[in-house]
Design an enzyme around this catalytic site. Structure first.
Site, PDB file in Angstrom:
ATOM      1  N   GLU A 307       7.370  -8.597  -5.680  1.00  0.00           N
ATOM      2  CA  GLU A 307       6.928  -7.434  -6.457  1.00  0.00           C
ATOM      3  C   GLU A 307       7.628  -6.118  -6.093  1.00  0.00           C
ATOM      4  O   GLU A 307       6.969  -5.153  -5.723  1.00  0.00           O
ATOM      5  CB  GLU A 307       5.415  -7.248  -6.286  1.00  0.00           C
ATOM      6  CG  GLU A 307       4.622  -8.372  -6.889  1.00  0.00           C
ATOM      7  CD  GLU A 307       3.121  -8.168  -6.740  1.00  0.00           C
ATOM      8  OE1 GLU A 307       2.432  -8.245  -7.754  1.00  0.00           O
ATOM      9  OE2 GLU A 307       2.653  -7.940  -5.611  1.00  0.00           O
TER      10      GLU A 307
HETATM   11  C1  ACM Z   1       2.076 -12.022  -4.668  1.00  0.00           C
HETATM   12  O1  ACM Z   1       1.025 -12.436  -5.153  1.00  0.00           O
HETATM   13  N1  ACM Z   1       2.452 -10.765  -4.838  1.00  0.00           N
HETATM   14  C2  ACM Z   1       2.949 -12.886  -3.886  1.00  0.00           C
END
Ligand code: ACM
Length: 495
Positions: A307
């Site tokens: 992310e």
């Molecule tokens: C995640 O759920 N950001 C790995």
């Protein structure tokens, strides 16, 4: 007339409860995860206080004594010539396989390793749950080598005693990897010698503005030792290059403009990143990953990689590759979230599939480089997803996940081209944005943790949700004994 009807009805009942031979089908023993092979045979025995356990060493024998005490209240003793015997036998399937037999004279567990004995002890505890151990021969070994649970101690900190309790709960279901998500925007939870700011500033808060906390080096090593005695490997995660606000708030020099942001106590993601190309960035991640690797017993260090919205692909790859190098320079293997498949991965790396954000393509890129895969699909094994709309805590961005959703899937058919031979294992994840207490942890983990443990352990052909549900229900009586606050899923007929 009435007699005829009774006969007809009886015939109907027999035909639905019997298999071809006309003998009623025997219900499966209430074991989770279900062993690879179970054969009922002869009489069993009833446990009594004072029964003796004979084991190759006191530690593994002690796990029988303490486990049976916790489950039943029966006090066994260690000694010679006991009717519960554990022995090492090089002929057994290793390293986690075991054979367990029980008859009217007692029980015996044989394994090639103490680790195999430990897995077998968990089966014996379940067989002995109501003190009567049935006559049985069990031959067992896991489907996957990696059977993990991730605990996010960054969003809300959990003290050492809570982590140990979680380890005990994992061990009872034959899990063998505890992935500790140690750093994120909201908290830095492990002391790094020479960088006290990380825990003084970064460890001082958590989601919602609570007091946070962190593990000293000694506490981190204490958790690893406690897990290690239970044959659970701790995999520390230092999440890079995103999810780094706590580090950026602690060390101004990590920021491109040299100005530290405020500590963060919300639950947004994607907004933070280390500064690409700055010498301080590589110095920082090398220092941190070296200190963590030095104190990690197991072979893996997780470098995050998920992310990141603030960096170009090239900037992202530069930092992830620097981090991967710092891990391999310390003779550890890299684990990273799926996005790291976009970067050059060193040999022996594992990528963790969490499904969203282009997951399959990134995993395919990683596999093409030789990486193996840990399956953590969010819609199945993210334990922070609510069970249904009424669950008092949790999130719903990957949907709601009842126990049958967590159970009913095959890791080997999830991604085209990523079959059994590329899969290292399965890992559930408990993110803690909404998880404030140990009770919250347990409420989200139970009963899904044992469900996912069975996905990872039991051969696919031996699994069906209905059979699992029938086996699981009686097991809840020990959760009551242990004081576990579990979700009474409507998909299970609880006792
Ligand atoms: C995640 O759920 N950001 C790995």
């Amino acid at each position: 007339m009435r007699v005829v009807w009774r006969r007809l009805l009886l015939g109907l009942v027999i035909s639905v409860t019997s298999c071809g031979s006309g003998t009623p089908a025997e219900p499966q023993l209430s074991l989770v995860p279900y062993p690879a092979s179970v054969t009922r045979q002869g009489e069993g025995f009833t446990l009594a206080s004072g029964d003796v356990v004979t084991a190759p060493d006191a530690t593994i024998g002690g796990f029988v004594v303490s486990g049976v005490l916790a489950d039943t209240g029966v006090e066994l003793a260690l000694g010679a010539g006991g009717r519960i015997k554990l022995d090492l036998d090089a002929a057994q399937a290793g390293p986690e396989g075991y054979e367990l037999t029980a008859d009217e004279n007692g029980a015996r567990i044989s394994a090639a390793t103490v680790e195999g004995l430990f897995r077998g002890v968990q089966t014996l505890r379940q067989l002995a749950r109501d003190r009567t151990v049935p006559g049985v021969r069990i031959s067992d070994r896991p489907r996957f080598r990696w059977r993990g649970a991730m605990l996010d101690v960054a969003r809300h900190f959990r003290p050492v005693e809570d982590v140990k309790r979680f380890i005990d709960l994992m061990a009872a279901y034959k899990l063998n990897v505890l992935h500790l998500h140690l750093t994120d925007d909201q908290g830095w939870r492990v002391a790094i010698p020479g960088r006290p700011e990380l825990t003084e500033v970064g460890g001082s808060t958590e989601v919602g503005g609570g007091p946070g906390g962190f593990y000293t080096v000694e506490q981190y090593m204490d958790i690893a030792a406690y897990a290690g005695l239970r044959f659970i490997t701790v995999v520390p995660e230092i999440d890079l290059p995103g999810h780094t606000n706590a580090a950026l708030a602690s060390l101004p020099e990590l920021n491109c403009d040299g100005v530290a942001p405020e500590p963060y106590t919300g639950i947004k993601v994607g907004f933070s990143a280390l500064c690409p190309g700055k010498p301080e960035t590589e110095r920082f991640l090398t220092k941190v990953l070296t200190e963590v690797a030095l104190r990690t017993v197991g072979p893996y260090v997780h470098i995050g990689g998920d992310e990141v919205e603030k960096l170009s692909d090239a900037e992202y790859a530069q930092i992830v590759e620097q981090a991967a190098h710092a891990v391999t320079a310390n003779r550890k293997q890299v684990v990273a979230w799926q996005e790291a498949g976009k970067t050059a991965l060193p040999p022996g790396s594992l990528v963790q599939y969490w499904q969203t954000n282009g997951g399959p393509e990134d995993v395919e890129r990683a596999v093409a480089q030789g990486a193996r895969v840990i399956m953590s699909p969010a819609s199945k094994v993210y334990l922070d997803m609510k069970y249904d709309d009424t669950t008092r805590i949790g999130q719903t961005w990957a949907g709601t996940t009842e126990i049958d959703d967590a159970y009913d899937w095959d890791p080997a058919t999830l991604i085209d081209g990523v079959g059994e031979d590329r899969i290292e294992g399965v890992e559930m994840a408990l993110w803690t944005e909404t998880v404030v207490t140990l009770d919250d942890v347990e409420h989200l983990a139970f009963p899904r943790l044992p469900a996912v443990a069975e996905v990872a352990w039991t051969p696919q052909g031996e699994r069906s949700f209905d059979a699992f549900a029938a086996r699981l229900a009686p097991i809840a009586t020990v959760w009551d004994r242990w004081g576990v606050d579990y979700h009474r899923s409507p998909r299970i007929t609880w006792p």
